[in-house]
Design a protein around this motif. Structure first.
Motif, PDB file in Angstrom:
ATOM      1  N   LYS A 228      28.035  50.029   8.679  1.00 30.02           N
ATOM      2  CA  LYS A 228      27.779  49.547  10.009  1.00 30.02           C
ATOM      3  C   LYS A 228      28.334  48.189  10.084  1.00 30.02           C
ATOM      4  O   LYS A 228      27.766  47.066   9.574  1.00 30.02           O
ATOM      5  CB  LYS A 228      26.097  49.727  10.210  1.00 30.02           C
ATOM      6  N   HIS A 229      28.157  47.288  11.006  1.00 26.93           N
ATOM      7  CA  HIS A 229      28.505  45.846  11.743  1.00 26.93           C
ATOM      8  C   HIS A 229      29.109  45.668  12.777  1.00 26.93           C
ATOM      9  O   HIS A 229      28.473  46.555  14.199  1.00 26.93           O
ATOM     10  CB  HIS A 229      30.339  46.033  10.857  1.00 26.93           C
ATOM     11  N   PHE A 230      28.776  44.650  12.944  1.00 23.89           N
ATOM     12  CA  PHE A 230      29.371  43.504  15.045  1.00 23.89           C
ATOM     13  C   PHE A 230      30.544  42.606  14.275  1.00 23.89           C
ATOM     14  O   PHE A 230      31.013  42.285  13.166  1.00 23.89           O
ATOM     15  CB  PHE A 230      28.300  43.043  14.573  1.00 23.89           C
ATOM     16  N   HIS A 231      30.916  43.110  15.262  1.00 24.72           N
ATOM     17  CA  HIS A 231      31.314  41.283  14.825  1.00 24.72           C
ATOM     18  C   HIS A 231      31.627  40.376  15.963  1.00 24.72           C
ATOM     19  O   HIS A 231      30.361  40.416  17.347  1.00 24.72           O
ATOM     20  CB  HIS A 231      33.443  41.626  16.148  1.00 24.72           C
ATOM     21  N   GLU A 232      31.146  38.766  15.728  1.00 20.68           N
ATOM     22  CA  GLU A 232      31.089  37.666  16.848  1.00 20.68           C
ATOM     23  C   GLU A 232      31.949  37.834  17.880  1.00 20.68           C
ATOM     24  O   GLU A 232      31.700  36.934  19.050  1.00 20.68           O
ATOM     25  CB  GLU A 232      30.895  36.723  16.066  1.00 20.68           C
ATOM     26  N   ALA A 235      35.363  42.545  21.288  1.00 21.75           N
ATOM     27  CA  ALA A 235      34.341  43.629  22.348  1.00 21.75           C
ATOM     28  C   ALA A 235      35.440  44.965  22.030  1.00 21.75           C
ATOM     29  O   ALA A 235      36.761  44.365  21.992  1.00 21.75           O
ATOM     30  CB  ALA A 235      34.126  44.077  24.048  1.00 21.75           C
ATOM     31  N   GLU A 236      34.948  45.383  21.659  1.00 18.84           N
ATOM     32  CA  GLU A 236      35.210  47.331  20.876  1.00 18.84           C
ATOM     33  C   GLU A 236      34.994  48.468  22.626  1.00 18.84           C
ATOM     34  O   GLU A 236      33.886  48.337  22.280  1.00 18.84           O
ATOM     35  CB  GLU A 236      35.022  47.996  19.546  1.00 18.84           C
ATOM     36  N   THR A 237      35.872  49.455  22.643  1.00 19.32           N
ATOM     37  CA  THR A 237      35.553  50.122  23.574  1.00 19.32           C
ATOM     38  C   THR A 237      35.949  51.952  22.626  1.00 19.32           C
ATOM     39  O   THR A 237      37.091  51.220  21.684  1.00 19.32           O
ATOM     40  CB  THR A 237      36.187  50.174  24.787  1.00 19.32           C
ATOM     41  N   ILE A 269      25.498  45.874  17.199  1.00 18.65           N
ATOM     42  CA  ILE A 269      25.654  46.080  15.347  1.00 18.65           C
ATOM     43  C   ILE A 269      26.262  47.857  15.700  1.00 18.65           C
ATOM     44  O   ILE A 269      25.820  48.540  16.196  1.00 18.65           O
ATOM     45  CB  ILE A 269      24.636  46.457  14.607  1.00 18.65           C
ATOM     46  N   HIS A 270      27.812  48.345  14.974  1.00 19.46           N
ATOM     47  CA  HIS A 270      27.749  49.905  15.378  1.00 19.46           C
ATOM     48  C   HIS A 270      28.364  50.759  14.390  1.00 19.46           C
ATOM     49  O   HIS A 270      28.696  49.803  13.538  1.00 19.46           O
ATOM     50  CB  HIS A 270      28.637  49.986  16.454  1.00 19.46           C
ATOM     51  N   SER A 271      28.442  51.886  14.231  1.00 16.17           N
ATOM     52  CA  SER A 271      29.127  52.474  13.485  1.00 16.17           C
ATOM     53  C   SER A 271      29.900  53.737  14.151  1.00 16.17           C
ATOM     54  O   SER A 271      29.241  54.082  15.199  1.00 16.17           O
ATOM     55  CB  SER A 271      27.942  52.802  12.414  1.00 16.17           C
TER      56      SER A 271
HETATM   57 FE    FE Z   1      33.545  47.489  15.533  1.00 13.16          FE
END
Ligand code: FE
Length: 339
Positions: A228-232, A235-237, A269-271
């Motif tokens: 699990k992580h996030f980016h500051e 954006a991701e699709t 937060i996503h995975s």
């Molecule tokens: Fe990511």
């Protein structure tokens, strides 16, 4: 998580076919991400049509477009060249590139992402809202002249006639070229990198989008979830093309089947976890700054399908470069335990 277009910059997940639908010429276009849904970072549209449906020759003065054929076949005019595209073929269309297409199969579909452009406004300006439908009615209906003028005034488009189109050649390339030029990458081709049992293919990298975005294909067998992580900053699709995958975004868990789309904004937060023996998804990440992560985590790979014996995952290199990568781990991986 919203399962409709949210209208604010938060995670949203749309099943195949959902979104804002418009009839544009003979096609059905479905807007699945508008600027107001992504903090202005990107837009995404799915266009479908029957044999003969076309979008006339034009250019986007500002926006950089990326196109992926999902079904059927599409003749894409790109610069001075014509490409016969089928499922899985990808095109990068930088600002100012003449392009247009004609659908050649009766059930053709393509996905188009746009960064810095006005792709959603282009659909609303040129098209007529429709409540339902899977494919356009077919045969090309000409775009109405007054709508074309309005689109040229407002929606980052300039329609071209043959005489106006430049003679610059587009490239059909086994890997994404270095310069900001129009090109096509055929299904399966592209620079391939392996981490564990997942194969990543660069469709666009930072150098050929001027840092606007990167685009990758990920394929792999069923396995465990990634950390699990996030980016500051970016954006991701995620757009599922084959197989099945589970995704976590914020507090929510969703299953993606082919055609399903998920947008994860910066800070969420996503995975993901691949759930079918062969799962493939295409990701577009904007702005384009996360390429060094994949180069740190992966090793070059010559094959076209993920191997039966997994390769290394170079998380050691990722951890070394952590401070320069736009990556925040929620549960940092523990050092391997011995004994
Ligand atoms: Fe990511």
């Amino acid at each position: 998580m919203k399962h409709t277009l949210p209208g604010t910059n938060e995670a949203h997940c749309l099943p195949d076919g959902a979104g804002e639908r418009y009839l544009v010429g003979g096609q059905l276009t479905t807007v699945i991400a508008r600027p107001e849904d992504t903090g202005g970072l990107l837009e995404a549209v799915v266009a479908s049509g029957r044999k003969g449906a076309e979008f006339p020759l034009h250019e986007h003065p500002v926006g950089h477009e990326a196109m992926l054929v999902l079904d059927g076949s599409v003749d894409l005019r790109l610069g001075a060249d014509l490409f016969h595209l089928s499922r899985g073929d990808y095109a990068s269309i930088p600002p100012g590139t003449a392009h247009g297409y004609t659908m050649r199969g009766h059930y053709s579909r393509l996905m188009a992402w746009t960064v810095n452009g006005k792709a959603a406004l282009l659909q609303t300006t040129l098209g007529e809202p429709v409540a339902a439908g899977a494919y356009g009615p077919g045969d090309s209906a000409p775009l109405l002249p007054d709508r074309r003028s309005r689109a040229e005034a407002d929606a980052d488009v300039r329609f071209l006639t043959e005489g106006q189109s430049p003679d610059g050649a587009a490239v059909s390339s086994p890997t994404a070229p270095d310069g900001v030029v129009p090109y096509v990458i055929r299904a399966g081709e592209g620079e391939r990198l392996l981490a564990g049992d997942q194969l990543f293919t660069f469709l666009s990298h930072q150098g050929n989008t001027n840092g606007a975005f990167i685009a990758l294909t990920t394929i792999g067998p069923q396995g465990g979830p990634i950390p699990k992580h996030f980016h500051e900053k970016h954006a991701e699709t995620f757009f599922c093309v084959d197989g099945r995958m589970t995704m976590w975004g914020g507090e929510d868990e969703v299953t993606l089947h082919p055609g399903d789309f998920l947008h994860v904004p910066a800070g969420t937060i996503h995975s993901y976890r691949l759930d079918a023996p062969y799962t493939r998804f295409v990701g577009l990440l904007a702005p384009g700054l996360f390429e060094p992560f994949f180069r740190a985590m992966c090793e070059p790979f010559a094959g076209y399908v993920f191997p039966s014996t997994p390769g290394p995952v170079r998380f050691d290199r990722v951890m070394q470069r952590m401070r320069e990568l736009d990556l925040k781990l929620v549960d940092p991986p523990r050092p391997p335990s011995h004994g």
